[in-house]
Design an enzyme around this catalytic site. Structure first.
Site, PDB file in Angstrom:
ATOM      1  N   GLU A 159      33.440  28.162   6.343  1.00  0.00           N
ATOM      2  CA  GLU A 159      34.298  27.462   6.744  1.00  0.00           C
ATOM      3  C   GLU A 159      35.649  27.347   6.203  1.00  0.00           C
ATOM      4  O   GLU A 159      36.401  27.263   5.203  1.00  0.00           O
ATOM      5  CB  GLU A 159      33.488  25.777   6.286  1.00  0.00           C
ATOM      6  N   ASN A 200      31.553  32.163   9.167  1.00  0.00           N
ATOM      7  CA  ASN A 200      30.789  31.016   9.789  1.00  0.00           C
ATOM      8  C   ASN A 200      32.132  29.812   9.962  1.00  0.00           C
ATOM      9  O   ASN A 200      32.065  29.773   8.877  1.00  0.00           O
ATOM     10  CB  ASN A 200      29.913  30.667   8.806  1.00  0.00           C
ATOM     11  N   HIS A 236      29.187  22.451  16.271  1.00  0.00           N
ATOM     12  CA  HIS A 236      28.809  20.885  16.339  1.00  0.00           C
ATOM     13  C   HIS A 236      29.457  19.805  18.177  1.00  0.00           C
ATOM     14  O   HIS A 236      30.523  20.060  17.666  1.00  0.00           O
ATOM     15  CB  HIS A 236      28.839  20.730  15.360  1.00  0.00           C
ATOM     16  N   GLU A 265      25.306  26.591  14.631  1.00  0.00           N
ATOM     17  CA  GLU A 265      24.673  25.605  13.942  1.00  0.00           C
ATOM     18  C   GLU A 265      24.651  24.359  15.375  1.00  0.00           C
ATOM     19  O   GLU A 265      25.314  22.959  15.087  1.00  0.00           O
ATOM     20  CB  GLU A 265      25.866  24.146  13.158  1.00  0.00           C
ATOM     21  N   ASP A 267      24.267  21.174  18.125  1.00  0.00           N
ATOM     22  CA  ASP A 267      23.793  20.057  18.618  1.00  0.00           C
ATOM     23  C   ASP A 267      25.194  19.631  18.898  1.00  0.00           C
ATOM     24  O   ASP A 267      26.408  20.006  19.475  1.00  0.00           O
ATOM     25  CB  ASP A 267      23.524  19.459  17.965  1.00  0.00           C
TER      26      ASP A 267
END
Length: 453
Positions: A159, A200, A236, A265, A267
């Site tokens: 990030e 990432n 996300h 990641e 979801d």
């Protein structure tokens, strides 16, 4: 003490293949023809999951984690505040447990993360500017070196960007400018020459200012000869914000730079309460991500950020949102699970039948020496029930004594409870709870599986 060397990757692959052929230790839902990862392997990809050692005592959790996924990512066990809470004092125990679990189950590990502005111990933020690079490179060298040969890929830098594409303020950027990324990557390469080295970030699924900044950074690092092997796109997502329709295009432009890409990641959250319509949209989002990865040769795989819903990070961060994962609180696979199976070319099984939107969950609100009180909740979302029964097996010799709001019978380890005359109808969006007292001797583990009939 340094941990024992891991098994070579070739042996891990052989073990994974043996597990696939033997079916040992699987906890694959009955309606799935094969595990998610086995289906993905047919396309040269993997399906992975985040893993948290805090849940390793939950046998349902470890059963699914070990059987459905081919790659795991430590949720917190390898972050700086865990690994080096005080300067020069390293704590590898939690990370070792992640690696050991993966090796026992023939899985690869994504290391997460070496350099991140968040979850930093206070001593890092308090360093004089002139000491930050030394501390950062030492941390990268020690941690990546510790797990050399154990880690398939590292999120070396996590990030680094703001939403507008500018670099995020952090102790590392403040001390070194954007060069901190190159310094971290070079240190990781020296410590573990065989690991894939990645950057990432979130909100880079589509083509936007942030993903373009990532693209430009990777392009420039490649041009400078800095070791960079992959880009992690977190994934996300939320159904209320629309799906990034240019995900495939965005992934392909990174691949065209000569790096791998991965969804790291994934979801898909929604505003609660969940509904059948919301879950249909969620299922489409999950399928869309799989489709995009399958369409890009250098997309190596998709990692979901944990399971089931009861362990998801989403409700604690996004008020009023949740139901973001592939399994519900009771470890029942949701419609999104079937959508992923189908997107991977598997058989999602028959369409929903009566009660397929319902599930049962088990809790122990009270326990004492030799005894306990349990509560089982039957809940429905997107369906309803007329008459129900819940069955499970006890693993440690527990015995049910007296029950209320249900009629319970026990034969050996098997317990079956059926509805009372007044609570057999469970409407869509409703629930009923029954309870009982029981006894235990050596231990009182939660049943591995509840079957709702």
């Amino acid at each position: 003490m340094r941990r024992l060397r891991s098994r070579p990757r070739a042996l891990l692959a052989a073990l994974a293949g043996a597990l696939c052929l033997s079916g040992l230790g699987t906890a694959t839902p009955a309606h799935a023809a094969d595990s998610l990862n086995h289906l993905a392997q047919a396309h040269g990809k993997f399906i992975g999951s985040a893993a948290a050692t805090a849940h390793f005592s939950d046998t349902q959790y470890t059963g699914i984690l070990g059987s459905e996924f081919g790659q795991i990512t430590a949720e917190n066990e390898m972050k700086w505040d865990t690994v080096q809470p005080s300067r020069g004092q390293f704590n590898y125990g939690p990370g070792d447990r992640i690696v050991d679990f993966a090796q026992q189950n023939g899985q690869s590990v994504r290391g997460h993360t070496l350099v991140w502005h968040n979850q930093l111990p206070g001593w890092v933020s308090g360093l004089p500017s002139g000491e930050v690079r030394t501390a950062m490179e030492n941390h990268v060298t020690q941690v990546a070196g510790r797990y050399a040969g154990d880690i398939y890929a590292w999120d070396v830098v996590n990030e680094p960007f703001n939403e507008d594409g500018t670099f995020r303020t952090s102790p590392f950027y403040n001390a070194m400018g954007k060069d901190f990324v190159a310094h971290a990557l070079r240190a990781a390469k020296a410590a573990d020459p065989n690991a894939k080295l990645c950057i990432n970030d979130y909100n880079i699924e589509g083509v936007n200012a942030k993903s373009t900044a990532m693209y430009n950074l990777v392009r420039d690092l490649k041009a400078q000869g800095v070791p960079i092997d992959c880009v992690g796109i977190q994934g996300h997502l939320a159904i209320q914000y629309g799906f990034p329709s240019d995900l495939r295009q965005n992934m392909q432009r990174f691949a065209d730079l000569g790096v791998d890409v991965a969804i790291t990641e994934l979801d898909v959250r929604m505003q609660l309460p969940a509904s059948a319509q919301k879950e249909a949209t969620q299922s489409q989002y999950y399928a869309n991500v799989i489709d995009a990865c399958l369409a890009v040769t250098r997309c190596v795989g998709v990692t979901v950020w944990g399971f089931p819903d009861k362990y998801s990070w989403v409700p604690g961060v996004f008020d009023g949102e949740g139901s973001a994962t592939l399994w519900n609180d009771s470890y029942q696979p949701k419609a999104a699970y079937g959508a992923v199976v189908e997107a991977l070319g598997g058989d999602p099984g028959p369409g929903p039948g009566p009660g397929d939107g319902c599930s049962a969950s088990y809790a122990v609100p009270n326990e004492w020496n030799g005894g306990f009180t349990a509560a089982v909740t039957v809940s429905c979302d997107g369906d309803s029930l007329t008459g129900w029964s819940v069955s499970w097996d006890y693993a440690a010799g527990q015995r049910v004594t007296n029950a209320w709001n249900a009629s319970c019978q026990q034969s050996g380890a098997r317990v079956t409870c059926t509805n009372a005359a007044y609570n057999g109808n469970v409407p869509d969006g409703g629930s009923v709870t029954f309870g009982f007292n029981g006894t235990w001797a050596s231990s009182n583990p939660t049943p591995a599986t509840l079957t709702l009939g």
